[in-house]
Design a protein around this motif. Structure first.
Motif, PDB file in Angstrom:
ATOM      1  N   LEU A  43       3.490 -14.063   0.634  1.00  8.54           N
ATOM      2  CA  LEU A  43       3.267 -12.360   0.009  1.00  8.54           C
ATOM      3  C   LEU A  43       5.294 -12.463  -0.493  1.00  8.54           C
ATOM      4  CD1 LEU A  43       3.033  -9.416  -1.596  1.00  8.54           C
ATOM      5  CD2 LEU A  43       2.897  -8.361   1.589  1.00  8.54           C
ATOM      6  N   LEU A  44       5.126 -11.726  -1.823  1.00  8.37           N
ATOM      7  CA  LEU A  44       7.152 -11.442  -2.407  1.00  8.37           C
ATOM      8  C   LEU A  44       7.053 -10.163  -2.327  1.00  8.37           C
ATOM      9  CD1 LEU A  44       9.267 -12.775  -3.056  1.00  8.37           C
ATOM     10  CD2 LEU A  44       8.992 -12.768  -5.226  1.00  8.37           C
ATOM     11  N   ILE A  45       8.115  -9.867  -1.934  1.00  4.36           N
ATOM     12  CA  ILE A  45       8.321  -8.723  -1.990  1.00  4.36           C
ATOM     13  C   ILE A  45       9.734  -8.202  -2.616  1.00  4.36           C
ATOM     14  CG2 ILE A  45       9.079  -6.291  -1.245  1.00  4.36           C
ATOM     15  CD1 ILE A  45       7.351  -7.093   1.221  1.00  4.36           C
TER      16      ILE A  45
ATOM     17  N   LEU B 123      11.579   3.230   2.222  1.00  9.49           N
ATOM     18  CA  LEU B 123      10.625   2.523   1.465  1.00  9.49           C
ATOM     19  C   LEU B 123      10.406   1.246   1.508  1.00  9.49           C
ATOM     20  CD1 LEU B 123      11.013   4.876  -1.401  1.00  9.49           C
ATOM     21  CD2 LEU B 123       9.704   5.082   0.648  1.00  9.49           C
ATOM     22  N   VAL B 124      11.165   0.304   1.652  1.00 15.92           N
ATOM     23  CA  VAL B 124      11.264  -1.156   1.056  1.00 15.92           C
ATOM     24  C   VAL B 124      11.148  -1.629   3.122  1.00 15.92           C
ATOM     25  CG1 VAL B 124      12.027  -3.576   0.627  1.00 15.92           C
ATOM     26  CG2 VAL B 124      12.471  -1.637  -0.958  1.00 15.92           C
ATOM     27  N   GLU B 125      11.574  -1.237   3.615  1.00 15.92           N
ATOM     28  CA  GLU B 125      11.029  -1.538   5.140  1.00 15.92           C
ATOM     29  C   GLU B 125       9.684  -0.772   5.871  1.00 15.92           C
ATOM     30  OE1 GLU B 125      14.431   0.704   7.453  1.00 15.92           O
ATOM     31  OE2 GLU B 125      16.303  -0.914   6.550  1.00 15.92           O
ATOM     32  N   SER B 126       9.138   0.087   5.215  1.00 11.11           N
ATOM     33  CA  SER B 126       8.139   0.456   5.115  1.00 11.11           C
ATOM     34  C   SER B 126       6.958  -0.425   4.646  1.00 11.11           C
ATOM     35  CB  SER B 126       7.934   1.602   5.326  1.00 11.11           C
ATOM     36  OG  SER B 126       7.867   1.832   3.681  1.00 11.11           O
ATOM     37  N   VAL B 127       7.561  -1.144   3.637  1.00 10.76           N
ATOM     38  CA  VAL B 127       6.817  -1.678   3.064  1.00 10.76           C
ATOM     39  C   VAL B 127       6.757  -3.539   3.865  1.00 10.76           C
ATOM     40  CG1 VAL B 127       6.291  -3.345   1.115  1.00 10.76           C
ATOM     41  CG2 VAL B 127       6.749  -0.980   0.516  1.00 10.76           C
ATOM     42  N   ILE B 128       7.779  -3.823   4.277  1.00 12.88           N
ATOM     43  CA  ILE B 128       7.581  -4.811   4.997  1.00 12.88           C
ATOM     44  C   ILE B 128       6.437  -4.992   6.135  1.00 12.88           C
ATOM     45  CG2 ILE B 128       9.408  -6.492   6.455  1.00 12.88           C
ATOM     46  CD1 ILE B 128      11.320  -5.645   3.731  1.00 12.88           C
ATOM     47  N   THR B 129       6.946  -3.466   6.763  1.00 10.07           N
ATOM     48  CA  THR B 129       7.042  -3.800   8.238  1.00 10.07           C
ATOM     49  C   THR B 129       4.847  -3.451   8.459  1.00 10.07           C
ATOM     50  OG1 THR B 129       8.529  -2.104   9.389  1.00 10.07           O
ATOM     51  CG2 THR B 129       6.548  -1.811   9.916  1.00 10.07           C
TER      52      THR B 129
ATOM     53  N   VAL C  61       0.107 -15.326   6.396  1.00  8.29           N
ATOM     54  CA  VAL C  61       0.750 -15.046   5.546  1.00  8.29           C
ATOM     55  C   VAL C  61       1.940 -14.889   5.633  1.00  8.29           C
ATOM     56  CG1 VAL C  61       0.845 -13.517   3.564  1.00  8.29           C
ATOM     57  CG2 VAL C  61      -2.005 -13.997   3.828  1.00  8.29           C
ATOM     58  N   GLU C  62       3.098 -15.420   5.228  1.00 11.89           N
ATOM     59  CA  GLU C  62       4.625 -15.587   5.289  1.00 11.89           C
ATOM     60  C   GLU C  62       4.663 -14.499   4.298  1.00 11.89           C
ATOM     61  OE1 GLU C  62       8.517 -17.643   5.213  1.00 11.89           O
ATOM     62  OE2 GLU C  62       6.815 -18.856   4.192  1.00 11.89           O
ATOM     63  N   VAL C  63       5.991 -12.735   4.440  1.00  9.72           N
ATOM     64  CA  VAL C  63       5.783 -12.016   4.126  1.00  9.72           C
ATOM     65  C   VAL C  63       7.815 -12.432   4.092  1.00  9.72           C
ATOM     66  CG1 VAL C  63       6.412 -10.001   4.193  1.00  9.72           C
ATOM     67  CG2 VAL C  63       4.417 -10.019   5.463  1.00  9.72           C
ATOM     68  N   ILE C  64       8.202 -11.779   2.197  1.00 12.23           N
ATOM     69  CA  ILE C  64       9.114 -12.556   2.725  1.00 12.23           C
ATOM     70  C   ILE C  64       9.711 -11.142   1.489  1.00 12.23           C
ATOM     71  CG2 ILE C  64      10.783 -14.319   0.377  1.00 12.23           C
ATOM     72  CD1 ILE C  64       9.385 -16.309   1.702  1.00 12.23           C
TER      73      ILE C  64
ATOM     74  N   ALA D 209      -1.218  -7.334   2.296  1.00  9.65           N
ATOM     75  CA  ALA D 209      -1.477  -9.064   3.268  1.00  9.65           C
ATOM     76  C   ALA D 209      -2.700  -9.137   4.295  1.00  9.65           C
ATOM     77  CB  ALA D 209       0.021  -8.668   4.375  1.00  9.65           C
ATOM     78  N   ALA D 210      -3.127  -7.831   4.185  1.00  4.11           N
ATOM     79  CA  ALA D 210      -4.465  -8.067   4.740  1.00  4.11           C
ATOM     80  C   ALA D 210      -5.759  -8.908   4.001  1.00  4.11           C
ATOM     81  CB  ALA D 210      -5.532  -7.031   5.457  1.00  4.11           C
ATOM     82  N   ALA D 211      -5.308  -8.453   2.282  1.00  2.29           N
ATOM     83  CA  ALA D 211      -5.669  -8.573   1.845  1.00  2.29           C
ATOM     84  C   ALA D 211      -5.644 -10.320   1.228  1.00  2.29           C
ATOM     85  CB  ALA D 211      -6.642  -7.997   0.051  1.00  2.29           C
ATOM     86  N   LEU D 212      -4.858 -10.847   1.242  1.00  2.00           N
ATOM     87  CA  LEU D 212      -4.009 -11.950   1.071  1.00  2.00           C
ATOM     88  C   LEU D 212      -4.333 -12.887   2.117  1.00  2.00           C
ATOM     89  CD1 LEU D 212      -2.948 -13.934  -1.032  1.00  2.00           C
ATOM     90  CD2 LEU D 212      -0.181 -13.334   0.324  1.00  2.00           C
ATOM     91  N   ASP D 213      -4.371 -12.271   3.440  1.00  2.00           N
ATOM     92  CA  ASP D 213      -4.698 -12.970   4.821  1.00  2.00           C
ATOM     93  C   ASP D 213      -6.219 -13.574   4.839  1.00  2.00           C
ATOM     94  OD1 ASP D 213      -4.137 -14.447   7.386  1.00  2.00           O
ATOM     95  OD2 ASP D 213      -5.418 -12.383   7.628  1.00  2.00           O
ATOM     96  N   ALA D 214      -7.449 -12.615   3.940  1.00  2.00           N
ATOM     97  CA  ALA D 214      -8.654 -12.591   4.425  1.00  2.00           C
ATOM     98  C   ALA D 214      -8.937 -13.073   2.551  1.00  2.00           C
ATOM     99  CB  ALA D 214      -9.194 -11.399   3.760  1.00  2.00           C
ATOM    100  N   GLY D 215      -8.498 -13.333   1.705  1.00  2.00           N
ATOM    101  CA  GLY D 215      -8.436 -14.154   0.623  1.00  2.00           C
ATOM    102  C   GLY D 215      -9.136 -13.467  -0.620  1.00  2.00           C
ATOM    103  N   ILE D 216      -9.518 -11.817  -0.082  1.00  2.00           N
ATOM    104  CA  ILE D 216     -10.110 -11.322  -0.983  1.00  2.00           C
ATOM    105  C   ILE D 216      -8.818 -11.811  -2.501  1.00  2.00           C
ATOM    106  CG2 ILE D 216     -10.432  -9.001  -1.218  1.00  2.00           C
ATOM    107  CD1 ILE D 216     -10.280  -8.053   1.439  1.00  2.00           C
TER     108      ILE D 216
END
Length: 155
Positions: free
Chosen positions: A6-8, A20-26, A36-39, A147-154
């Motif tokens: 997941l790229l932000i 705001l950015v920090e809360s999205v990342i968190t 899922v890797e969050v970048i 992230a959850a949707a990507l992790d679940a394959g949705i």
């Protein structure tokens, strides 16, 4: 083992937009699971290769003169053609910190994303008016959801 990314890509020129950015990342990291890797990349540092390596993307920008930030526009200018063919259908979401109504910013981002043929997971989140700490809850939820949707394959 992570097998999805997941790229932000978000411009944060002020303390509040950084929050705001920090809360999205968190939120994204809390819900990312083991796959899922969050970048996070600021728009001026993000490159076409970052987009090509991503499985989903969250875009973020303040409203500047009824438009997206110049930094996010620069990201699109540099990455549009190099990713156009390979990333069609990529799930995306966006958040806009709008002091006014965010309409022009939203329209511009949606137009570019339509051209890229990315797939909106939800309508862009427009955080408008005076600063409200509730904006942080909304952006954290956005990160969690993606992230959850990507992790679940949705997505």
């Amino acid at each position: 083992m992570t097998d999805k990314t997941l790229l932000i890509v978000a411009h944060a020129p002020s303390d509040n937009t950084r929050r705001l950015v920090e809360s999205v990342i968190t939120g994204a990291r809390q819900a990312s699971g083991d796959t899922v890797e969050v970048i996070y990349k600021p728009p001026l540092e993000a490159k076409p290769g970052d987009v090509l390596a991503a499985d989903a993307i969250i875009l973020g920008t303040p409203e500047n003169l009824a438009y997206m930030s110049g930094a996010l526009k620069d990201f699109f200018d540099r990455c549009y053609y190099p990713v156009l063919e390979e990333k069609q259908g990529m799930p995306c979401a966006a958040f806009i910190r709008a002091g006014q109504d965010g309409t022009g910013t939203r329209r511009a981002i949606q137009s570019i994303v339509t051209g890229l043929r990315w797939s909106w997971v939800q309508d862009p989140l427009v955080l408008k008016g005076q600063w409200d700490d509730g904006f942080l809850d909304q952006t954290e939820e956005l990160g969690k959801f993606m992230a959850a949707a990507l992790d679940a394959g949705i997505i």
